[in-house]
Design an enzyme around this catalytic site. Sequence first.
Site, PDB file in Angstrom:
ATOM      1  N   GLU A 132       0.822  -1.065  -0.040  1.00 28.05           N
ATOM      2  CA  GLU A 132      -0.073   0.040   0.062  1.00 28.05           C
ATOM      3  C   GLU A 132       0.809   1.267   0.068  1.00 28.05           C
ATOM      4  O   GLU A 132       1.956   1.329   0.952  1.00 28.05           O
ATOM      5  CB  GLU A 132      -1.057   0.107   1.253  1.00 28.05           C
ATOM      6  CG  GLU A 132      -1.855   1.262   1.218  1.00 28.05           C
ATOM      7  CD  GLU A 132      -3.004   1.073   2.400  1.00 28.05           C
ATOM      8  OE1 GLU A 132      -2.833   0.480   3.238  1.00 28.05           O
ATOM      9  OE2 GLU A 132      -3.858   1.940   2.090  1.00 28.05           O
ATOM     10  N   ALA A 273       1.275  -0.277  11.152  1.00 25.34           N
ATOM     11  CA  ALA A 273       1.227  -1.696  10.614  1.00 25.34           C
ATOM     12  C   ALA A 273       0.350  -1.713   9.269  1.00 25.34           C
ATOM     13  O   ALA A 273       0.134  -0.530   9.040  1.00 25.34           O
ATOM     14  CB  ALA A 273       0.386  -2.242  11.698  1.00 25.34           C
ATOM     15  N   MET A 274       0.359  -2.990   8.656  1.00 31.94           N
ATOM     16  CA  MET A 274      -0.315  -3.166   7.517  1.00 31.94           C
ATOM     17  C   MET A 274      -1.202  -4.332   7.373  1.00 31.94           C
ATOM     18  O   MET A 274      -0.755  -5.313   7.874  1.00 31.94           O
ATOM     19  CB  MET A 274       0.685  -3.179   6.417  1.00 31.94           C
ATOM     20  CG  MET A 274       0.111  -3.187   4.807  1.00 31.94           C
ATOM     21  SD  MET A 274      -0.792  -1.725   4.492  1.00 31.94           S
ATOM     22  CE  MET A 274      -1.872  -2.661   3.335  1.00 31.94           C
ATOM     23  N   GLU A 275      -2.519  -3.896   6.776  1.00 36.73           N
ATOM     24  CA  GLU A 275      -3.500  -4.986   7.066  1.00 36.73           C
ATOM     25  C   GLU A 275      -3.439  -6.309   5.993  1.00 36.73           C
ATOM     26  O   GLU A 275      -4.479  -6.803   5.529  1.00 36.73           O
ATOM     27  CB  GLU A 275      -4.683  -4.249   6.972  1.00 36.73           C
ATOM     28  CG  GLU A 275      -5.155  -3.538   5.688  1.00 36.73           C
ATOM     29  CD  GLU A 275      -4.776  -2.096   5.646  1.00 36.73           C
ATOM     30  OE1 GLU A 275      -3.820  -1.833   6.343  1.00 36.73           O
ATOM     31  OE2 GLU A 275      -5.475  -1.618   4.792  1.00 36.73           O
ATOM     32  N   ASN A 276      -2.583  -6.409   5.307  1.00 37.12           N
ATOM     33  CA  ASN A 276      -2.466  -7.476   4.069  1.00 37.12           C
ATOM     34  C   ASN A 276      -3.084  -8.618   4.458  1.00 37.12           C
ATOM     35  O   ASN A 276      -3.180  -9.336   5.663  1.00 37.12           O
ATOM     36  CB  ASN A 276      -1.008  -7.853   3.650  1.00 37.12           C
ATOM     37  CG  ASN A 276       0.040  -6.458   4.156  1.00 37.12           C
ATOM     38  OD1 ASN A 276      -0.031  -5.889   3.060  1.00 37.12           O
ATOM     39  ND2 ASN A 276       0.795  -6.716   4.853  1.00 37.12           N
ATOM     40  N   HIS A 308      -7.102  -2.521  15.070  1.00 47.21           N
ATOM     41  CA  HIS A 308      -7.296  -1.643  13.598  1.00 47.21           C
ATOM     42  C   HIS A 308      -7.010  -2.702  12.524  1.00 47.21           C
ATOM     43  O   HIS A 308      -7.720  -2.752  11.585  1.00 47.21           O
ATOM     44  CB  HIS A 308      -6.329  -0.424  13.767  1.00 47.21           C
ATOM     45  CG  HIS A 308      -6.140   0.468  12.602  1.00 47.21           C
ATOM     46  ND1 HIS A 308      -7.046   1.736  12.627  1.00 47.21           N
ATOM     47  CD2 HIS A 308      -5.967   0.134  11.335  1.00 47.21           C
ATOM     48  CE1 HIS A 308      -6.720   2.118  11.129  1.00 47.21           C
ATOM     49  NE2 HIS A 308      -6.076   1.034  10.419  1.00 47.21           N
ATOM     50  N   GLU A 309      -5.774  -3.415  12.490  1.00 44.45           N
ATOM     51  CA  GLU A 309      -5.214  -4.124  11.196  1.00 44.45           C
ATOM     52  C   GLU A 309      -6.361  -5.207  11.018  1.00 44.45           C
ATOM     53  O   GLU A 309      -6.760  -5.740  10.200  1.00 44.45           O
ATOM     54  CB  GLU A 309      -3.882  -4.646  11.237  1.00 44.45           C
ATOM     55  CG  GLU A 309      -2.828  -3.176  11.580  1.00 44.45           C
ATOM     56  CD  GLU A 309      -2.979  -2.256  10.652  1.00 44.45           C
ATOM     57  OE1 GLU A 309      -3.501  -2.466   9.339  1.00 44.45           O
ATOM     58  OE2 GLU A 309      -2.775  -1.074  11.113  1.00 44.45           O
ATOM     59  N   HIS A 312      -9.759  -4.088   9.643  1.00 42.97           N
ATOM     60  CA  HIS A 312      -9.590  -3.777   8.043  1.00 42.97           C
ATOM     61  C   HIS A 312     -10.003  -5.261   7.443  1.00 42.97           C
ATOM     62  O   HIS A 312     -10.372  -5.080   6.276  1.00 42.97           O
ATOM     63  CB  HIS A 312      -8.097  -3.579   7.689  1.00 42.97           C
ATOM     64  CG  HIS A 312      -7.886  -2.257   7.801  1.00 42.97           C
ATOM     65  ND1 HIS A 312      -8.644  -1.310   7.139  1.00 42.97           N
ATOM     66  CD2 HIS A 312      -6.841  -1.267   8.121  1.00 42.97           C
ATOM     67  CE1 HIS A 312      -8.056  -0.169   7.087  1.00 42.97           C
ATOM     68  NE2 HIS A 312      -6.971  -0.017   7.616  1.00 42.97           N
TER      69      HIS A 312
HETATM   70  N1  TRP Z   1      -3.051   0.605   5.785  1.00 44.68           N
HETATM   71  C1  TRP Z   1      -2.237   0.891   6.786  1.00 44.68           C
HETATM   72  C2  TRP Z   1      -3.151   1.114   8.112  1.00 44.68           C
HETATM   73  O1  TRP Z   1      -3.540   0.434   8.751  1.00 44.68           O
HETATM   74  C3  TRP Z   1      -1.518   2.097   6.688  1.00 44.68           C
HETATM   75  C4  TRP Z   1      -0.252   1.887   6.099  1.00 44.68           C
HETATM   76  C5  TRP Z   1       0.863   1.279   6.493  1.00 44.68           C
HETATM   77  C6  TRP Z   1       0.505   2.656   5.162  1.00 44.68           C
HETATM   78  N2  TRP Z   1       1.950   0.974   5.646  1.00 44.68           N
HETATM   79  C7  TRP Z   1       1.832   1.954   4.810  1.00 44.68           C
HETATM   80  C8  TRP Z   1       0.244   3.712   4.247  1.00 44.68           C
HETATM   81  C9  TRP Z   1       2.791   2.520   3.806  1.00 44.68           C
HETATM   82  C10 TRP Z   1       1.039   4.118   3.336  1.00 44.68           C
HETATM   83  C11 TRP Z   1       2.284   3.585   2.923  1.00 44.68           C
HETATM   84  O2  TRP Z   1      -3.396   2.031   8.435  1.00 44.68           O
HETATM   85 ZN    ZN Z   2      -5.864   1.644   8.403  1.00 47.68          ZN
END
Ligand code: TRP
Ligand code: ZN
Length: 879
Positions: A132, A273-276, A308-309, A312
Amino acid sequence: MNRAEDNLKPTIHLADYRPSAWRVDHVELEFDLDVESTAVLTRLHVRRDATIAAQPLRLDGESIDLLEVRVDGQRLRHADYTRDRTSLTLPAVEGPSIVELRSRIRPRANTLLQGLYLSGSSENGFLLTQCEAEGFRRISWHIDRPDVLSTYRVLLRADRERFPVLLAGGNADGAGFLDGGRHWACYLDPQPRPSYLFALVAGRLQSIEDVFVTAEGLRVRIVIWAQADAISRCEHALKCLMSAFAWDEQRFGRSYRLDAFHVVATHDFAMGAMENTGLNIFNTKYLLADPEHATDDDYRHVLAVVGHEYFHNWTGNRVTCRDWFQLSLKEGLTVYREQEFESDLASRTLRRIEDVRTLWRVQFGEDAGPLAHPVRPSEYSEINNFYTATVYDKGAEIVRMLATLLGREGFRRGLDLYFDRHDGQAVTVEDFLAALGDANGRDLTTWLRWYQHAGTPRLEARGTYDATARRYTLTLVQHAPSAHQGVWEPLPIPVSLALFDREGNALALDADQVPDGVLLLDAREASVCFDGLDAAPVPSVLRGFSAPVRLDGSSSSRDLVVLATHETDGFNRWFAADSLARQLFVETLARGRPDAGALAGWIGALRRALADADFDPATLAELLTVADEGTLAETLTEIDVDAVHRARNQLQLMLAHALETELDACHHRLRDAATAGMQPAAQGRRRLRNRCLQLLCVAHARHLDRARAQLAAATTLSDQLAALTALVHAGVTDAQALLDGFAQQHAGDELVLDKWFAVQATDPAVATLARVDALSRHRAFRWDNPNKVYALLMSFASRNATAFHDIGGGGYRLLGDAILKLDAQTPQVAARLATAFGAWQRHEPLRRALMHAELLRIAASPSLSADAGDIVRRTLGTP
Ligand code: TRP
Ligand code: ZN
């Protein structure tokens, strides 16, 4: 190549959105993973969308070595396709085809923190991805936009010893050994999803796990992965994750539907963090927590971000965004869900106070400056720069207002319909409002204005009392933000309301007039009358901060004192006390001292709360916290940071002196809180105890011994840091020795050392500027680690007004140098730092000129990235 020119990205407009003429139904990926050079084989199953005018197939791809292209097995010659720096066009593809691309990427050389990159050292680090918003195109070729949904099959191959763990999103679909000490693992994601949710991880990782049985009867393996040094600190996160699975079922009826849910921790991450799908990746800062190495705030942040993640999964992944303009559709809604999760599991009042504080300081600030934009922007050039407080936090406030309007059941009905209708689709804010409206028989189209107007609206509340008619009339008027140009259509504003008598007793309101205590102001102006009142009541307006507006300070300090003493809800009581304190601050700034009566009223209200044994300790700690300088400065037309600092200190000092005895007793009474464990109640008492300590140390130097004793005896990081901060910020002569002791005790612990950097960076002393500069060369500091950069430089620039705004301009120069240095490696992080110049136009002329000059110097850099360039140009007002 001239990088600056190269880096000018075109502006993209929401109005220009067109659906893709091509679909990619299925993606097959094969990776031969290696730190230096990774081979990627991609098979895209493409087909034309017959409903859309024909267009040649164009794939996104950046910084990828392309070795070979085949269409349905036939190798293409160079003449059969065209390629530029960011894309590949295949005019020869006309109907349904399998496009096969063989390429090579270089993870170790990738310092962007997006695409496939290395976390840690070449020898012992691990490989991971961040896609993302537009990172997938740095891994492989694709129509890299969120409305192109595909199922995925991912095959990973690597050396068994170097990469014993191989993970990707989706369900595991086989694994095995290969010749030459190599092995493979395959993953299948049956739910169509956009490319920004792709993830893989490979390396030496350890794990802990649990099983969650969903309401739909699926047994889900929940696994947390981390490197050897960190795995013992993941227990709290695992518990939080189990709670998140259960909570989303209970509160919103949402279950998880893959066999496994993996979470991986990394020190090297640009965001939280990131919700993959099926494979979340977390910054260690938001995953690791144990009593010795994490503060009470860290514990709650882990709970919130893990929630949060996970949330998502439904709001973002299964129902995703049509385009990046709709970002708040997933982020605003998910932040709201995260807020509710933490509120149900920890402290609702504390979370609301913190959210409102951040909204004022960061989001209102953003709205008032050159980077202001609507929650749904209408144009962008660099999407990474729109992961903002406006999109996230104001977006969450809009969802909260809708939940207030529809009530708990109505909101749930609306979300149920949204998920029913749109599971597996990429949708818009309009779709969201339509589902909420349809499920409740209401037309919510005017709510779109909240997503479209930039700026913070003003709400004016005026009350008049007619003694002969025994009638009280409350008039509410909304105003466009002062900077707003063009038409302003009135917004629907839910105004939560209560009336009290002068003794602080709540008065019953007519349920027809104010259903559930909420008035919906949906015109420019409205009035309500309350009859049968023997005296003018005290209005409590915007309870719970029911709308993200600036409330005109029309309340008298006498009314605010009544509310600060008697409001029945903790948040509202804090809100009144805080409003009162802001009035006192404004008077102090203007006249050197506050109104004596109002000051006495404020102190009296706080004393009463301190004396109340039943009062919630966490809320009490917040009552005793004067708004920070950023928030206080935010309402001023012209900011003089030194004057703001002095006035705030003066106010805090008056509070500390007046309540010294009570604070002393409270700190003493709560001594057991130091060892009482990590439950929310214990954390609340510790919060209060440490707030008392901070005020005592401000009140008189003799209390510094108490801080020393606490520092020596501390068994939690919260207590240790509170004492250290109080001593260092008080300027004790042995501050350096205390800091050295702390650094020695926590040597090698990245996350704790981040806090050590932050304590020093936020010291308001004059010497801090030179110290921050020196610390940027400290051996524990690393420019390539965003957590370190934010701990030292972002803390300095956004939480230390006096030092950052040093009248010689040294703070600006320091930040400017840091931005330019970082920009060459991780432009996203540089761009984030550059937002610290956002309020430059509102400072007094001397600093305004200095900040302007620094912004121009950065803008003039010939190699400035698209990310930093976009922020700097918009901040200067020269797009
Ligand atoms: N979608 C992520 C969140 O939970 C945000 C995010 C994580 C992100 N890594 C990123 C956005 C890198 C831009 C670039 O909010
Ligand atoms: Zn988010």
